[in-house]
Design an enzyme around this catalytic site. Structure first.
Site, PDB file in Angstrom:
ATOM      1  N   GLY A 163       0.886  -1.123   0.028  1.00 50.72           N
ATOM      2  CA  GLY A 163      -0.009  -0.004   0.050  1.00 50.72           C
ATOM      3  C   GLY A 163       0.864   1.427   0.052  1.00 50.72           C
ATOM      4  O   GLY A 163       0.345   2.493  -0.215  1.00 50.72           O
ATOM      5  N   GLU A 164       1.892   1.009   0.462  1.00 53.75           N
ATOM      6  CA  GLU A 164       3.014   2.266   0.473  1.00 53.75           C
ATOM      7  C   GLU A 164       3.235   2.609  -0.799  1.00 53.75           C
ATOM      8  O   GLU A 164       3.734   2.046  -1.666  1.00 53.75           O
ATOM      9  CB  GLU A 164       4.142   1.941   1.417  1.00 53.75           C
ATOM     10  CG  GLU A 164       5.000   3.124   1.522  1.00 53.75           C
ATOM     11  CD  GLU A 164       6.136   2.948   2.421  1.00 53.75           C
ATOM     12  OE1 GLU A 164       7.009   3.395   2.408  1.00 53.75           O
ATOM     13  OE2 GLU A 164       6.247   1.989   3.220  1.00 53.75           O
ATOM     14  N   SER A 165       3.106   4.034  -0.974  1.00 59.98           N
ATOM     15  CA  SER A 165       3.441   4.538  -2.572  1.00 59.98           C
ATOM     16  C   SER A 165       4.850   4.457  -2.982  1.00 59.98           C
ATOM     17  O   SER A 165       5.117   3.951  -4.273  1.00 59.98           O
ATOM     18  CB  SER A 165       3.215   6.180  -2.491  1.00 59.98           C
ATOM     19  OG  SER A 165       3.741   6.760  -1.748  1.00 59.98           O
ATOM     20  N   ILE A 170       5.365   0.862  -4.313  1.00 59.14           N
ATOM     21  CA  ILE A 170       4.741   0.610  -5.471  1.00 59.14           C
ATOM     22  C   ILE A 170       5.504   1.256  -6.513  1.00 59.14           C
ATOM     23  O   ILE A 170       5.455   0.608  -7.503  1.00 59.14           O
ATOM     24  CB  ILE A 170       3.449   1.366  -5.377  1.00 59.14           C
ATOM     25  CG1 ILE A 170       2.400   0.598  -4.349  1.00 59.14           C
ATOM     26  CG2 ILE A 170       2.642   1.133  -6.850  1.00 59.14           C
ATOM     27  CD1 ILE A 170       1.053   1.258  -4.219  1.00 59.14           C
TER      28      ILE A 170
END
Length: 1371
Positions: A578-580, A583
């Site tokens: 979920g961490e940008s 990603i």
């Protein structure tokens, strides 16, 4: 020449007839039934055709040359024109086709005839263009039949290879059109069309092995093959095969039809038809497909994809054909379809069985699996290629467990599916067993290790080709990869619970190193990993994690995929964090990889891919997140991605396609582990790409070590399934197959799978009904007698014990329990139930016995070491089954007992023990342990004391057979047996009776066996006597109950085997037990005393080792009450004579035969005296003499006077003989103290004791007489050793001891019995001693001489009358 002319004339006549027939039909003006008729105005349309036919007729009988050399166009063209004409009636077309058919079959022309190639291709073109618009349906069917016949004739013609690729394809296409058109016509036409199609495919693909690879050089182009003579080649074959494969996909076309369910039937029909044709092509082409790359790629991709895609949703018939097709592909092309074969099992066969389909589908699937397993090398090849590859599925293991699951009975009669799966399971087990036992594999290393350990780091994803010149290394590599795979799965389980522990386990197990690729491969290919944890790891900013991410991305093959397909594939392997920032790192790695592998020029750089990937992920969220109310439109999506391709726009069509793909089918960004996987087009592309880089399918022969490892993966479920089926079924055929399966399991289990063999035996023993603790003997016997199953199980148990005993561990306990139960039921042969207990019986238990009539030839049991011998076992069971009918037994007048005994005779129970010499040490220990514990009552339940005694004795008799058969390695197993005895003694409820009583008998028999021949190794002797001593000490009463046997055994040892009795423990035990058991006057005394006298008389076997024990034993016999005096005197005389042996040993430097080491070195140059001084106080000969003296001293206290007196006489004789021994002053004084002084003191005390009793004058006077003799002995010995004694520093004290004893005797008070007569001899004895001392100047009157002064004072107290005589100068 005349014959040739006749043939030519015949051909001319035939052509004339055919032309006439066609002309006749064309000239007919009669209308055809149910159709249009030819009007007169149509004649103009046929003028050209009629003219060409008439011209041909004019030439027929005037040929310029042989017909074979004439261009076929001359006589075929008119007929071809008829076929091609649209206005010709069907009848004329049919006749023309018949004429062409006749010309082709008669082969008027051949491949050498000018114009043959052009004409053949023209005929094909004509048939393709045949028009039948004006034909009635019935007539049309006839014409179509003719077309099929002509097409077949063309392909069968000897010049058919001159056809072009296009023509051949046209022939096949035309035939298939007829097949399609015949669907709604008569059944005959449809069958004929399909048959013709089959014939054409067979003809075309039969030629493929003869087509050289050079034909493929120009195959990529669409031009015809350049060679005139080569004819059709690989292009036609490829096109036709592609066409056949496309027929499998006809469902996709038909699904959108409105025909509904009816179309499905038609489609299935087409699929079946296509599969039949494809199978024919594969069977006829064989391995030759593999040498043509395009054909091979078509099999790898199109064919396999279609088969896998439709395998899970087909009818039983289609699925059966798909299985057959894949089997054919496996046979001929398996080296090239490794991943496809794995996918077929994973996505078709395994999946079908997991979905709970109808029973018919499951039966077809199971049959397909079994058919594969029937191929001799498939099981091991599947195991090597898939189960031993950490990147593949465990195909073989899943096959085995799948068959076990569906064969396992659920209660009631077995269903057809269960029987089918059971037969498949047995087939696999037999396959492994037969191969594992082959003669040619006997050179293989069979010692393991089992299992293999991962001792060092090896990249688990790297493969190694099989090298025929170094198979050992390859086998080791394969087994190591399997061990790595097993460790990877364990690491995966740890990782899912705690990622750090999982990665630490990888390091500990040597599965990873500092190479990030190892971690990447672990994340990529280990099944059922937690995808969230994988995503978090890959997105971590740590440098090593970033390297792992790159390696992880490199495991994907994106060539041939569009962006969304590649992204789906990538994101299915983990859960996007979920961490940008995480990603960003992951998407960036993917974009770089996809850009490097893209096959088109869609993207200008990797940044464009990166931006579009982010856009697709956002689009996916927008389209499929229910919380987003306003969805993005296609225009908005395209607008958002303008200018991302290095400042330029991507193609609108490309973005539109991506938009619709995402909108229709969401990307699973947050994938979950363990979800069922479908074989979708994306995954198929990935598989095909990966197949290009993996090693080919390994084709290999069987290896014993790999075979053992194979079975280990399915052993537990297999044994459980066989056991459950054997338990629940009553069908003889199934029971028979179960037994065969069990034997095959046993043959495999002997190679490092002992636990499985024990489990197998536990199941069998349960089926015998002999171990039911709740059933009485009568109930057990009834069940055993009236049910075939228990008898089969019993026979199987003992057959396995005979044949595979070397591999049995804990299973021996069950075998022994069954054996003991059979004994209680009185079903064992007499040779086992009543062994001979006589101690002098022949101890060679290897010889077979025949008392019961049971045949044990040469003591040899069955051995199933090789597959060919298993047929003998099966034969025995077949015979057993045929004789087990109760009705038949009654008819033959066979009683239940006789019938049962016959079964037990087949078991050859005795051979298990008599042939135990063939067992390795560990199984032998397990067998012995089971017998010893059973004899101690562990796990046994006795109804009566007699039953207990018989059972214990039986166990010990079997131990006797084992020990006797294994005397050469006695030291290997008996120490553990002794430990078992000690453990038994610690049992809470252990009772030494009858255990120890029976044990002592058998142990003496074993001792006799061991001592019957000389052995350099003395350890066996020590071991057996250690156990004998343990047993009689457990319950000393057994000495009395077994005294006769023990005494007889000892007598045999001493009289016959004394020379072989070498150890100190052995002699000590023998002589001590002889003294204990020989004390029964009415039973054993005579034997015992005679044995001792023999030993001492001969003296040959009396040695330093046993001398002390001989003296102890002699004393124990002499000390017995009420025994013959002459025997006792004889023993004492022999004891005295034994001093000669001591002298002999002393003079020989203690190197007697019985000594372990020489106490004086033979090579020493020093004197004997020096050596003895070096020995100090350990003068062994003197010590033994003291031992003798003490025994005679103790004998001097016997109740009988003659015995007492004779013992002193014997002691005096001993001292006389001992003068040649090396006495030092100190040990001489020691001898006096321990023997003579002690004897005098004891006799004096005894005399005083009697004097205090009433009515004991006889005893007093008797003891007094003995004391007198003892005092005289004291004087004699003192004078004998006077010189030596006087040299001792302690001589004065020693002399005082003598004077003190003289004084004691002089002052002895006998109370009412008067004075002691000993007083009469004391003065004379003193006088002798002092006189001698003076003569030898030992006692000399000197001033201040303490010895003289002390003696003078003592004489005044002891015998004053001697003072004047001995010391006159003081008077």
């Amino acid at each position: 020449m005349a014959k040739l002319k006749g043939k030519e004339l015949g051909l001319s006549c035939m052509l004339n007839t055919e032309v006439g027939a066609v002309l006749a039909v064309l000239r007919r003006r009669m209308p055809e039934s149910n159709s249009h008729f030819l009007s007169p105005q149509d004649d103009g349309c046929d003028t050209a055709i009629l003219q060409s036919l008439k011209s041909l007729r004019a030439l027929i009988f005037n040929p310029q040359q042989e017909w074979r050399k004439i261009d076929p166009a001359i006589y075929l063209s008119p007929f071809v024109d008829v076929i091609q004409s649209e206005e010709v009636p069907a009848a004329a077309t049919g006749v023309a086709l018949s004429s062409i058919l006749k010309i082709l079959k008669l082969e008027i022309f051949d491949e050498k005839t000018p114009g043959a190639k052009e004409m053949l291709n023209s005929v094909v073109t004509a048939i393709t263009g045949c028009r039948l618009e004006r034909t009635a349906p019935v007539a049309e069917d006839a014409v179509m039949m003719r077309i099929l016949q002509v097409l077949t004739a063309i392909m069968y013609h000897r010049a058919s290879f001159l056809l072009t690729d296009h023509s051949v394809c046209t022939v096949v296409n035309t035939c298939f059109q007829v097949v399609q058109q015949s669907a709604n016509r008569g059944d005959l036409l449809q069958r004929s069309a399909r048959y013709t199609m089959h014939e054409l495919i067979q003809t075309i693909f039969t030629r493929l092995p003869d087509i050289e690879v050079r034909d493929w050089e120009n195959s990529e182009s669409d031009t015809e093959d350049g060679s005139l003579d080569s004819g059709y080649g690989i292009r036609a074959t490829v096109d036709i095969f592609h066409f056949l494969c496309s027929l499998l996909n006809v469902v996709d076309v038909m699904e959108s039809n409105e025909a509904g369910l009816g179309s499905q039937t038609a489609d299935e029909d087409v699929q079946l038809f296509a599969l039949v044709l494809i199978n024919s092509a594969l069977e006829l082409s064989g391995e030759s497909i593999g040498i043509h790359p395009k054909l091979l790629r078509m099999v790898q991709d199109d064919l396999c994809h279609h088969l896998i895609h439709y395998g899970t949703c087909s009818s039983p018939l289609v699925l059966s054909m798909i299985c057959s097709t894949f089997l054919n592909v496996y046979h001929f092309l398996r080296r090239s379809i490794r991943l496809q074969l794995e996918a077929f099992f994973s996505f078709v066969l395994f999946k079908v069985m997991s979905l709970g389909n109808i029973i018919q589908i499951q039966e077809v699937t199971i049959e397909g699996i079994i058919t594969f397993c029937r191929q001799p090398t498939f099981p091991i090849e599947a195991y090597v290629n898939f189960d031993c590859d950490p990147l593949c599925r465990n195909v073989f293991e899943e096959i085995g467990k799948l068959l076990c699951k569906h064969a396992f009975p659920a209660g009631g009669a077995l269903t057809s599916l269960q029987v089918q799966a059971f037969e498949g399971l047995v087939l696999i087990i037999h396959n492994i067993a037969e191969n594992i036992d082959k003669e040619e594999n006997s050179t293989s290393v069979i010692s393991g290790p089992y299992p293999v350990e991962v001792s060092k780091y090896r990249p688990f994803w790297e493969e190694k080709s099989r090298d025929e010149n170094d198979l050992e290394t390859w086998v080791e590599f394969v087994r190591m990869r399997k061990a790595q795979k097993r460790k990877l799965l364990i690491a995966g389980n740890h990782f899912n619970r705690d990622d750090k522990k999982g990665l630490d386990y990888l390091k500990i197990s040597n599965l990873v190193s500092d190479d990030p690729k190892a971690y990447a491969m672990f994340f990529r290919y280990t099944p059922r990993l937690d995808k969230t944890m994988i995503g978090d790891y890959l997105g971590d900013p740590d440098e090593f994690h970033i390297r792992v991410l790159k390696e992880f991305t490199d495991t994907f093959q994106f060539s041939g995929m569009i962006l969304d397909t590649a992204l789906r594939t990538f994101l299915e392997s983990f859960r996007l964090p979920g961490e940008s920032q995480k990603i960003h790192r992951i998407v960036e790695a993917f974009s770089e990889k996809f850009y490097d592998q893209q096959s088109s020029e869609v993207f200008a750089n990797k940044d464009a891919v990166f931006v579009l990937c982010y856009s697709l992920i956002m689009l996916n969220t927008d389209q499929h997140n229910p919380q987003v109310k306003k969805k993005m439109t296609e225009e908005e999506f395209i607008r958002n991605n303008r200018g991302i391709n290095d400042g330029k726009d991507l193609l609108r069509e490309y973005l539109s396609e991506l938009f619709h793909s995402i909108s229709t089918n969401a990307i699973t960004i947050f994938g979950q582990s363990g979800l069922p996987v479908e074989m979708n087009p994306t995954r198929w592309i990935e598989l095909v790409n990966r197949a290009k880089i993996v090693q080919p399918f390994v084709v290999c022969d069987f290896d014993r070590r790999i075979g053992r490892d194979m079975f280990a993966t399915i052993a537990g479920p297999s044994v459980a399934t066989l056991s459950a089926i054997f338990e629940q079924t009553d069908e003889e055929g199934i029971l028979h197959e179960c037994i065969e399966g069990f034997f095959s399991v046993a043959r495999i289990a002997q190679f490092g799978l002992e636990d499985i063999l024990d489990e197998l035996l536990a199941s069998f023993c349960k089926f015998t009904t002999l171990l039911n603790p709740y059933a009485s003997s009568e109930e057990t016997l009834y069940a055993f007698s009236h049910d075939m199953k228990p008898r089969m199980a019993t026979l199987a148990v003992f057959t396995i014990a005979n044949s595979f005993g070397e591999s049995i561990k804990g299973g021996w306990r069950n075998i022994v329990d069954c054996l003991l139960k059979l004994k209680r039921l009185k079903l064992l042969p007499q040779s086992i139930v009543e062994p001979n207990h006589a101690p002098d019986s022949d101890m060679d238990t290897n010889n077979s016995r025949s008392e019961s009539g049971v045949l044990f030839p040469g003591g040899q049991g069955l051995k199933l070491g090789h597959g060919r011998q298993s047929s003998g076992i099966v034969g025995r069971f077949s015979h057993f089954l045929s004789m087990e009918s109760v009705e038949e037994s009654l008819t033959l007048g066979v009683s239940e007992l006789e019938q049962n005994l016959k079964v037990i005779q087949q078991c050859q129970v005795e051979t298990i023990f008599s042939n135990s010499s063939k067992l390795p040490d560990e199984p032998l220990l397990n067998l012995g342990r089971s017998l010893i514990f059973a004899a101690a009552g562990k796990g046994q339940k006795f109804s009566t004391p007699v039953e207990e005694e018989e059972t214990v004795g039986f166990c010990w008799d079997l131990l006797l057979i084992i020990a006797s058969a294994n005397t050469e390695r006695f030291t290997n197993f008996w120490p553990q047996f002794h430990d078992f005895f000690l453990a038994v003694a610690q049992f809470p409820l252990f009772s030494p009776v009858p255990f120890a009583e029976k044990a002592i008998l058998v142990l003496w028999k074993i001792a006799l066996k061991l001592l019957s021949s000389y052995r350099a190794d003395k350890l066996p002797e020590d071991l057996i006597f250690k156990s004998i001593n343990l047993m009689w000490k457990l319950d000393k009463e057994i000495i009395d109950t077994c005294c006769e046997f023990i005494t007889a055994s000892i007598a045999k040892i001493i009289t016959e085997y004394a020379g072989n009795l070498q150890t100190q423990l052995g002699w000590k035990s023998v002589l001590h037990l002889l003294s204990l058991t020989g004390r029964h006057p009415e039973f054993t005394y005579d034997t015992g005393v005679d044995t001792l006298i023999t030993l001492l008389s001969e003296g040959t076997h009396v040695s330093r080792t046993n001398y002390a024990y001989c003296i102890d034993c002699a004393f124990s016999f002499v000390a017995l009450k009420n025994t013959p005096t002459e025997k006792n005197m004889k023993i004492m005389d022999l004891m005295a004579d034994s001093v000669n042996l001591l002298i002999q040993w002393y003079k020989n430097g203690y190197s007697d035969p019985g000594s372990n080491v020489s106490m004086v070195s033979n090579t020493s140059s020093s004197s004997v005296e020096d050596n003895m001084k070096a020995l100090g106080s350990s003068n062994f000969a003197v010590n033994l003499f003291i031992k003798l003296g003490e025994a005679l001293r103790k004998t001097s206290l016997a109740r009988r006077e003659e015995i007492r007196n004779h013992s002193i006489s014997a002691l005096q004789k001993s001292f006389v003989l001992a003068e040649d021994l090396y006495f030092t002053p100190s040990n001489c004084m020691n001898c006096f103290n321990l023997v003579i002084f002690a004897m005098v003191d004891d006799l004096h005390e005894k005399m005083l004791e009697y004097s205090r009793r009433e009515n004991a004058e006889r005893e007093v006077r008797s003891t007094e007489g003995t004391l007198k003799i003892a005092m005289e002995l004291l004087t004699e010995v003192y004078l004998q050793f006077l010189k030596l004694l006087s040299e001792s520093p302690g001589f004065r004290n020693f002399w005082m001891g003598i004077l003190r004893r003289m004084d004691t005797c002089m002052k002895a008070d006998l109370g009412d019995y008067g004075k002691s007569k000993v007083q009469e001899i004391v003065p004379d004895l003193l006088k002798r001693m002092i006189t001698t001392m003076k003569e030898k100047e030992i006692l000399v009157q000197r001033e201040g001489d303490a010895l003289w002064e002390t003696t003078d004072i003592q004489i005044q107290w002891i015998a004053p009358s001697l003072k004047d005589e001995l010391f006159p100068e003081e008077s």
